[in-house]
Design a protein around this motif. Structure first.
Motif, PDB file in Angstrom:
ATOM      1  N   GLN A  86       0.577  -7.850  -1.770  1.00 43.64           N
ATOM      2  CA  GLN A  86       0.975  -6.714  -0.809  1.00 43.64           C
ATOM      3  C   GLN A  86       2.362  -7.051  -0.369  1.00 43.64           C
ATOM      4  O   GLN A  86       2.769  -7.510   0.923  1.00 43.64           O
ATOM      5  CB  GLN A  86      -0.027  -6.885   0.428  1.00 43.64           C
ATOM      6  CG  GLN A  86      -1.529  -6.288   0.013  1.00 43.64           C
ATOM      7  CD  GLN A  86      -1.251  -4.876  -0.148  1.00 43.64           C
ATOM      8  OE1 GLN A  86      -0.747  -4.139   0.468  1.00 43.64           O
ATOM      9  NE2 GLN A  86      -1.819  -4.795  -1.544  1.00 43.64           N
TER      10      GLN A  86
ATOM     11  N   SER B 291       3.113   4.766  -2.537  1.00 46.43           N
ATOM     12  CA  SER B 291       2.159   5.486  -1.749  1.00 46.43           C
ATOM     13  C   SER B 291       0.941   5.546  -2.595  1.00 46.43           C
ATOM     14  O   SER B 291      -0.014   5.412  -2.092  1.00 46.43           O
ATOM     15  CB  SER B 291       2.590   6.614  -1.152  1.00 46.43           C
ATOM     16  OG  SER B 291       3.724   6.167  -0.384  1.00 46.43           O
TER      17      SER B 291
ATOM     18  N   SER C  37      -0.783   2.239  -2.472  1.00 51.58           N
ATOM     19  CA  SER C  37      -0.967   1.847  -1.236  1.00 51.58           C
ATOM     20  C   SER C  37      -0.010   0.498  -0.759  1.00 51.58           C
ATOM     21  O   SER C  37      -0.240  -0.252  -0.013  1.00 51.58           O
ATOM     22  CB  SER C  37      -2.441   1.361  -0.750  1.00 51.58           C
ATOM     23  OG  SER C  37      -3.248   2.417  -1.153  1.00 51.58           O
TER      24      SER C  37
ATOM     25  N   GLU D  18       3.371  -1.028   0.978  1.00 55.74           N
ATOM     26  CA  GLU D  18       3.715  -0.750   2.468  1.00 55.74           C
ATOM     27  C   GLU D  18       5.540  -0.339   2.266  1.00 55.74           C
ATOM     28  O   GLU D  18       5.994  -1.025   1.468  1.00 55.74           O
ATOM     29  CB  GLU D  18       3.784  -1.780   3.509  1.00 55.74           C
ATOM     30  CG  GLU D  18       4.450  -1.658   4.783  1.00 55.74           C
ATOM     31  CD  GLU D  18       3.885  -2.497   5.729  1.00 55.74           C
ATOM     32  OE1 GLU D  18       2.886  -2.126   6.282  1.00 55.74           O
ATOM     33  OE2 GLU D  18       4.496  -3.397   5.889  1.00 55.74           O
TER      34      GLU D  18
END
Length: 245
Positions: A32, A52, A55, A57
């Motif tokens: 992430q 996007s 997912s 950021e």
């Protein structure tokens, strides 16, 4: 809501996204990560769309005037701007990338030292519900002080991973990042889309979990900060024990 984690949390933000097609390959990095996109760049829209879908950021990497007066690129905020010019420039850049959750400064060693342009910046972020990550390109930055004044959630960078891109330096900075997480329970690094950095992170990121660290989006650390502040500032309940006469 960000739930407490037993693992020490690390966020890594990769800046300077959007100028090169090869930047799209950064989405193949594990974990992430957060990505900060330069406004109005050739691959900014494509990167944001693909990120996007996965997912990932996103932040807006806002060019701000530096002490060295380096070329800033499109969407830059400068000391010559009045309030309307600065806010309309920032607002236009944000409108092109509605996926972002916050912004951080690209350069900015000059602009972030001045309270007035930081006030104008924070007014925009407050209206849009965005956070500010201070890249801390100067020790004299006023950004977080002003963000606090305007009620804008904010946090700051601890480590630059790749000011020097040798494997030895990258490893040293990565170890410093983990040591910061050991002492503070969280740490934030900024890196750049250099081939050496990408190769290093491809190798190093999968090691984190086994070493007791959790790689999280930077917004999760922002949220955790304000949950902890709210808990700290919560009035203590008072209990009265009745006594008999």
């Amino acid at each position: 809501m960000a739930l407490p984690s037993a693992a020490k949390q690390i966020a890594i933000v990769i800046d300077d996204i959007g100028n090169h097609k090869r930047d799209l390959q950064l989405l193949e990095l594990p974990g992430q990560l957060s990505f900060s996109i330069l406004p109005h760049t050739p691959y900014s829209q494509q990167f944001a769309f693909l990120a996007s879908q996965q997912s990932k950021e996103l932040l807006l990497h806002v060019p701000m005037q530096s002490l060295q007066n380096k070329a800033l690129g499109p969407g830059a905020l400068t000391l010559e701007m009045n309030k309307w010019q600065l806010q309309s420039t920032l607002g236009h850049a944000l409108a092109t990338l509605p996926q972002v959750k916050g912004i951080n400064n690209h350069m900015g060693s000059a602009l972030t030292q001045f309270v007035e342009p930081m006030k104008w910046t924070m007014e925009v972020l407050k209206r849009r519900g965005l956070f500010f990550l201070d890249s801390r390109t100067t020790e004299h930055t006023q950004a977080q002080t002003v963000a606090n004044l305007y009620g804008v959630e904010n946090i700051s960078r601890h480590i630059f991973l790749d000011n020097i891109t040798t494997t030895e330096s990258l490893r040293s900075q990565f170890e410093a990042l983990k040591q910061k997480a050991d002492s503070e329970n969280f740490a934030i690094a900024i890196a750049h889309p250099y081939p050496e950095t990408v190769a290093f992170l491809t190798m190093a990121l999968p090691e984190l979990k086994a070493q007791g660290y959790e790689l999280v989006p930077v917004s999760q650390l922002v949220e955790s900060k304000y949950i902890q502040l709210a808990e700290h500032n919560k009035p203590q309940a008072r209990f009265f024990i009745p006594t008999s006469d």
